[in-house]
Design a protein around this motif. Sequence first.
Motif, short mmCIF file in Angstrom:
data_model
loop_
_atom_site.label_atom_id
_atom_site.label_comp_id
_atom_site.label_asym_id
_atom_site.label_seq_id
_atom_site.Cartn_x
_atom_site.Cartn_y
_atom_site.Cartn_z
N ASN A 1 0.83 -1.21 0.00
CA ASN A 1 0.00 0.00 0.00
C ASN A 1 0.86 1.26 0.00
OD1 ASN A 1 -2.25 -1.53 2.41
ND2 ASN A 1 -2.41 -1.53 0.18
N ASN B 1 1.40 4.17 -2.91
CA ASN B 1 1.10 5.58 -2.64
C ASN B 1 2.30 6.46 -2.93
OD1 ASN B 1 0.68 8.12 -0.89
ND2 ASN B 1 -1.33 7.15 -0.91
N MET C 1 -6.34 5.39 2.38
CA MET C 1 -5.69 5.28 1.08
C MET C 1 -4.18 5.52 1.18
SD MET C 1 -7.53 4.35 -1.60
CE MET C 1 -7.02 5.17 -3.11
N ILE D 1 -4.39 11.06 -2.54
CA ILE D 1 -5.24 10.46 -3.59
C ILE D 1 -5.18 11.34 -4.84
CG2 ILE D 1 -7.56 9.71 -4.22
CD1 ILE D 1 -8.10 9.42 -1.17
N ARG E 1 -2.32 4.77 -9.88
CA ARG E 1 -2.60 3.61 -9.03
C ARG E 1 -3.74 3.87 -8.04
NH1 ARG E 1 3.07 0.67 -7.60
NH2 ARG E 1 1.60 -1.02 -7.22
N ARG E 2 -4.54 4.88 -8.32
CA ARG E 2 -5.76 5.16 -7.56
C ARG E 2 -6.94 5.24 -8.51
NH1 ARG E 2 -0.68 6.91 -5.89
NH2 ARG E 2 -0.65 8.14 -3.97
N VAL F 1 -13.48 5.53 -3.41
CA VAL F 1 -12.11 5.31 -3.88
C VAL F 1 -11.73 3.83 -3.79
CG1 VAL F 1 -11.25 7.62 -3.31
CG2 VAL F 1 -11.19 5.81 -1.57
N GLY G 1 -8.04 1.11 -5.23
CA GLY G 1 -6.76 1.10 -5.91
C GLY G 1 -5.70 0.39 -5.09
N CYS H 1 -3.43 1.57 -3.33
CA CYS H 1 -3.13 2.22 -2.05
C CYS H 1 -4.13 1.86 -0.96
CB CYS H 1 -3.17 3.74 -2.20
SG CYS H 1 -2.19 4.38 -3.55
N LEU H 2 -5.27 1.31 -1.35
CA LEU H 2 -6.36 1.09 -0.39
C LEU H 2 -5.94 0.15 0.72
CD1 LEU H 2 -9.31 1.75 0.28
CD2 LEU H 2 -9.97 -0.24 -1.09
#
Length: 488
Positions: free
Chosen positions: A176, A180, A297, A301, A318-319, A330, A332, A334-335
């Motif tokens: 993640n 990000n 996230m 974002i 990547r989101r 949202v 992706g 990063c979640l």
Amino acid sequence: MSESNALASAKSILQLRISPLHNAALTSPTQTAVKCNGQDISYARLSHMVLDLGEQLTRIGVGQGQPLACISRNNLEMICQYWACVDIGAIFFPISPRFPLAQIQGLIDSHQIPFYWSEAELALSGSHQLTLDFSLDVSPTSEQAAIAFDIYRPSNVILTSGSSGFPKAAMHNLANHIANAEGARSLIPLVTGDAWLLSLPLFHIGGLAILNRCALVAATVVLPDPALPLQAQIERDGLTHASLVPTQLLHLLTDKQASLSTIKALLLGGGAISIDLLKQLEQRHIASFTSYGMTEMGSQITTGPTLSDGSSGKLLPRRELKIIDGVIWVRGDCLFMGYLTDKGIEKPLDADGWFYTKDRGEWDENGNLRILGRVDNMFISGGENIQPEEIEAALKLHPLIDEAIVFPQPDTTFGQLPAAIIRGDILRSGTANNTSQEISAIEAELEVFLADKIARFKRPRRYYPWPESHEQTSLKVNRSLIVKLATS
């Protein structure tokens, strides 16, 4: 081997990696990893310290999947503990040292945390306080070597109050954070040799994001020096990047003679930035960015250059983001993994993996995201919907207002009426000394100022000075705490 098995095998290999810290130690061993009170610690040295700490934690009994509470302000020890937990598969669980002892005990109990580390002695029950050796003089042994691990296993928890005020434990994995950081770097360049000020606490996602961004490119994390003004530390440590809240930015720009020539980028707190601050940044030719982000996230974002309209930029790689009925969803890479509960990790997602943010937003004509406020901040006054963030943005158009929070106050006629807490030079005689007459004059001035900006029913009926006792530690303002302090 079948094609499907080959793909699965290749995916599992990609999941196994050493941490970005140890990778930086291999590629850039002499590059400074951390600047601490003027002392430079190289990536090679920090890597050895982290490996040694990981061995200490393992001997004590801190194992994979076990949370380790770290109750402290930012320091070298906290940085080492994060990376050591990443290595051994423990859960880095930072807690603000400003929390009341009863709240810390409640977190220890509810999450069954067996070990904790703190700068100070704490009388916590049901958990063992660790004494650890963070010696800078540690020497590598022949047995010490970074070991690859599954970057999708849990690595940390960040507490987020959400709308209820009760802390939720958001769980992330290293994948993640990598996603990000890589997306953020696509807009705000960060390279080896750059230096980012760790001005946000590691118990907030913004602080943890700085560690991961820097390690991925062998940049330097700079710990704030309490003995130096920010302007002086910029010059001494050659700072190139910083994440700042409006108060810190104000202090930074106060000294008109200060050289800020090394600064490449400032990432500023969410929401509209006052016109006066924007003008000062433009005069100094300092690139600044605002973003929309959240703990769930992994931080940013959307991000974009700071604009006077308060927009939050465009979607980073990547989101994914969609808006349904005016509310943002949202998902992706990063979640986060979900919230850590006594039943395990719970994922509050819909069937397609989307997370409901409770943030209202829209895309403007330039493709930038505009945040319209929180669904749970909205209140009703005389039958009309009031969105505090709309009023706050209008107030911050005033050249003498740097920050504003709007909240409802009970009223016998309308049910609730908007009131505002403001900070800035409009409080002519200082926050602590404004008389009722001066506040009345400010109210009259702002009534005229807002007349052509927002409807009459949205204009605050009462104004309060910003509580000077509050120190903002996150890019997001703690609204409920400021309201409590200002009105008590």
